[in-house]
Design an enzyme around this catalytic site. Structure first.
Site, mmCIF file in Angstrom:
data_model
loop_
_atom_site.group_PDB
_atom_site.id
_atom_site.type_symbol
_atom_site.label_atom_id
_atom_site.label_comp_id
_atom_site.label_asym_id
_atom_site.label_seq_id
_atom_site.Cartn_x
_atom_site.Cartn_y
_atom_site.Cartn_z
ATOM 1 C CG ASP A 30 -18.554 49.227 -69.363
ATOM 2 O OD1 ASP A 30 -18.386 49.003 -70.675
ATOM 3 O OD2 ASP A 30 -17.773 49.830 -68.764
ATOM 4 C CG ASP A 31 -25.364 46.154 -66.102
ATOM 5 O OD1 ASP A 31 -24.915 45.423 -65.070
ATOM 6 O OD2 ASP A 31 -26.598 46.312 -66.662
ATOM 7 C CG ASP A 34 -19.509 43.017 -67.855
ATOM 8 O OD1 ASP A 34 -18.807 42.890 -68.515
ATOM 9 O OD2 ASP A 34 -19.411 44.188 -67.033
ATOM 10 C CB SER A 79 14.524 43.121 -91.971
ATOM 11 O OG SER A 79 14.533 41.798 -91.078
ATOM 12 C CG MET A 80 10.868 47.372 -94.229
ATOM 13 S SD MET A 80 9.640 49.030 -93.945
ATOM 14 C CE MET A 80 9.556 48.691 -92.203
ATOM 15 C CD GLU A 106 1.383 51.623 -92.901
ATOM 16 O OE1 GLU A 106 0.679 51.371 -92.593
ATOM 17 O OE2 GLU A 106 2.249 50.451 -93.547
ATOM 18 C CE LYS A 108 10.861 50.310 -88.630
ATOM 19 N NZ LYS A 108 10.870 50.161 -87.198
ATOM 20 N NE ARG A 129 10.344 41.303 -88.428
ATOM 21 C CZ ARG A 129 9.777 41.767 -89.460
ATOM 22 N NH1 ARG A 129 9.817 41.186 -90.698
ATOM 23 N NH2 ARG A 129 9.514 42.929 -89.265
ATOM 24 C CD GLU A 163 5.844 46.332 -85.275
ATOM 25 O OE1 GLU A 163 7.078 46.531 -85.088
ATOM 26 O OE2 GLU A 163 5.750 45.764 -86.595
#
Length: 645
Positions: A30-31, A34, A79-80, A106, A108, A129, A163
């Protein structure tokens, strides 16, 4: 730092960010990150003309917008279709000859859909959407989502869809923080994700720790043959992916995969509400095509509703636009699928009697997807003497007038009851009625409380001065609202009639009144109404009573509104007076064909029977066409339809 150092630093920071956020395999401390990041910030301050569009500093929140612009998707975001059982899965596979297909399955995820457009490797725009064709421009917000790459290693134009979600843990932390600040909790992770995407301040968006999981592409020039190959490629560009993504063949394997995913539902860090199944072969998917609403090559196999036990503390009473009093159950609170549920619908007092429900009962609560939570059972064996009977109300909880008890329904008959008036205005302005964009529930409530509007006609008396002193109403917002109100002044007559909120008179009934009687709609008799197809005595009497009681208010409203009358001189042809069923995929939407047929005087039905005169069919017509052939009903394709009309 010179220009070359800057270019290398930006590449390093983007690589390290991908390793940290996407691959979960940090490449720098992180250092170290940064220090390099701060050096880039300093260089860009001193050399603003050299700043790269894909610099990680573009993820800094803090930009506040007045409103969202609209963006058109290049390819429609569909849409599904939802299915809920193995038998429905079998039926879906049997349609369109998908039995021998390879499928891609997969999770949802329960979030908000987002469309990312990349050109020449750079993120150009991000849109919700929306209605599938046009969404809201949330590019500034997408840029602060760490798992949305600002640059990808692909130069052609491509839309990447996915998503936006919030993990369960992050959602809980957000609500803890909101509680500390005396803010109301967010309802559930899905609403939190969708609401976060639509924040005008992208500093808030950055704090929400949203994640983006891709599930498909729109516009693209990729040369792959399978959806799984597309997703492998998309993920290679630096996007997140879930470890449960499978290529499957056959119904049995799909059932096994569904049960496997369901078994780990609670273990996943992100809320899931089902499994997405799509035909993997792209040429087969293209061949299957689309219905008016859904792709035929993919489906969402939804998870069962989640049931939990809670205690019923009290009954609240709501009054709707028609005066019907609806009981709402107040629970002690229960967490279901990430949503903290305190209120459940009880529909009416007959439902309370059917359940044999009492205050302080332990009850079973069910919630499935967007469905309003409801009580499905009562644990009567757990009653301990603290329970009390739920009494049918006799006085309106909002205005104090005496209620009319009709058995199933209990009604307030006071036309000036605040709850009825507010509900009527909200209904009138809603999207499916007059579609006054920007005049939602909260704004109607506020304007009513401030005595700015007292009935529907007052909507059309609003001007810039009406909003003076109201918090949150900037010039642009006021202008947009007044413009939307002005645009609603010339609706079709059937839309206007439906918007009045007459009990039993919905879109279909309103259309029949408008199409058959036109500008005589205010002066119809019982006999004329009963002559309309589908009109019973209850509908006709409800319409007449509404006109009797509200005639002056309607005339007042017509001083501002000029409904467009439908052409009553129907063009007659072979379809006049006939019953037609529409099936399959056609060149125009089903609604367009339906409206056209109705303009000829035809009745459009949803099912085939011996009374059907024509079946208008398109591609993948399915069982309705088969039934028409069995019954000897005349079946016509689109070209024959055009020649006959």
């Amino acid at each position: 730092m010179d220009k070359n150092d800057y270019l290398k630093a930006v590449d390093s920071l983007n690589l390290w960010a991908k390793a940290y956020y996407t691959d979960d395999s940090p490449m720098a401390s992180d250092d170290e990150y940064d220090k390099l990041y701060n050096a880039v910030v300093q260089f860009e301050k001193e050399n603003p003309d050299l700043k790269l569009s894909y610099s990680p500093t573009n993820r800094i929140g803090g930009e506040i917008l007045d409103e969202f612009k609209k963006i058109s998707h290049i390819e429609k975001m569909w849409s599904m279709e939802d299915i809920f059982s193995d038998s429905e899965l079998v039926a879906w596979i049997s349609r369109g000859d998908k039995t021998d297909c390879e499928f891609f399955a997969e999770p949802k995820f329960d979030g908000a859909s987002l469309n990312l457009l990349y050109e020449n490797g750079n993120l150009i725009s991000a849109a919700t959407r929306g209605d599938g064709s046009v969404g809201e421009d949330v590019t500034n917000n997408a840029k602060v989502i760490s798992s949305v790459p600002l640059q990808i290693d692909y130069k052609d134009k491509i839309e990447i869809r996915g998503e936006v979600v919030i993990t369960k843990d992050d959602f809980e932390l957000i609500n803890i923080e909101r509680s500390k600040n005396s803010e109301p909790p967010l309802a559930n992770p899905r609403n939190a994700a969708a609401g976060s995407l639509r924040q005008l301040d992208n500093g808030i968006v950055k704090q929400r720790k949203l994640k983006f999981y891709p599930w498909g592409v729109g516009e693209n020039s990729l040369k792959f043959n399978k959806h799984s190959q597309i997703m492998d490629f998309v993920r290679s560009l630096g996007f997140l992916h879930d470890n449960f993504c499978k290529v499957i063949r056959g119904i049995d394997e799909l059932k096994i995969a569904y049960k496997e995913l369901l078994s780990v539902r609670e273990l996943k860090p992100i809320l899931m509400d089902g499994m997405v199944i799509r035909v993997n072969d792209l040429s087969k998917a293209n061949q299957l095509g689309y219905t008016v609403k859904f792709p035929k090559f993919m489906v969402a196999y939804k998870f069962p509703a989640t049931e939990k036990t809670a205690r019923l503390i009290d009954i609240l009473l709501q009054v709707g636009r028609t005066g019907v009093v609806t009981p709402v159950g107040l629970l002690d609170g229960v967490l279901i699928d990430g949503a903290f549920i305190k209120n459940v619908t009880l529909h009416n007092f007959d439902e309370i009697d059917r359940l044999n429900l009492m205050k302080n009962d332990f009850v079973t609560v069910i919630r499935s997807g967007d469905v309003i939570p409801k009580i499905t059972g009562v644990f009567k064996d757990r009653r301990d003497g603290s329970q009390s009977e739920i009494i049918r109300p006799k006085i309106c909880p909002k205005c104090g007038n005496e209620l009319l008890d009709e058995g199933v329904f209990i009604k307030c008959q006071n036309l000036t009851c605040k709850a009825r008036v507010v509900s009527s205005i909200i209904y009138f302005a809603s999207k499916k009625c007059m579609n006054i964009d920007g005049l939602g529930d909260a704004i109607v409530e506020l304007l009513y409380q401030k005595n700015i509007i007292k009935d529907i006609a007052d909507i059309y008396r609003l001007d810039e001065l009406s909003f003076i002193g109201l918090e949150g109403f900037k010039t642009k917002k006021i202008s947009n609202l007044l413009s939307a109100i002005n645009n609603s002044k010339t609706p079709n007559l059937d839309k206007f009639i439906a918007s009045l909120g007459i009990e039993h008179i919905g879109e279909v009934a309103a259309k029949k009144i408008a199409n058959n009687y036109g500008d005589r709609w205010l002066e119809l008799t019982l006999e004329e109404l009963l002559a309309l197809d589908g009109f019973g005595e209850a509908m006709a009497l409800s319409y007449l009573e509404f006109m009797r009681v509200n005639l002056e208010k309607i005339k007042e409203l017509l001083e501002f509104i000029t409904p467009k009358m439908q052409n009553l001189e129907l063009k007659t042809n072979i379809f006049s007076g006939k019953t037609v069923v529409i099936t399959g995929t056609l060149s125009r939407s089903r609604d367009e064909f339906k409206a056209e047929l109705e303009s000829y005087g035809a009745k459009v039905s949803s099912s085939v029977s011996k009374k059907t005169d024509f079946v208008l069919y398109g591609n993948e017509a399915g069982s309705k066409l088969e039934k028409a052939n069995e019954l000897g009903v005349r079946a016509i394709d689109e070209s024959e339809y055009e020649s006959l009309k």
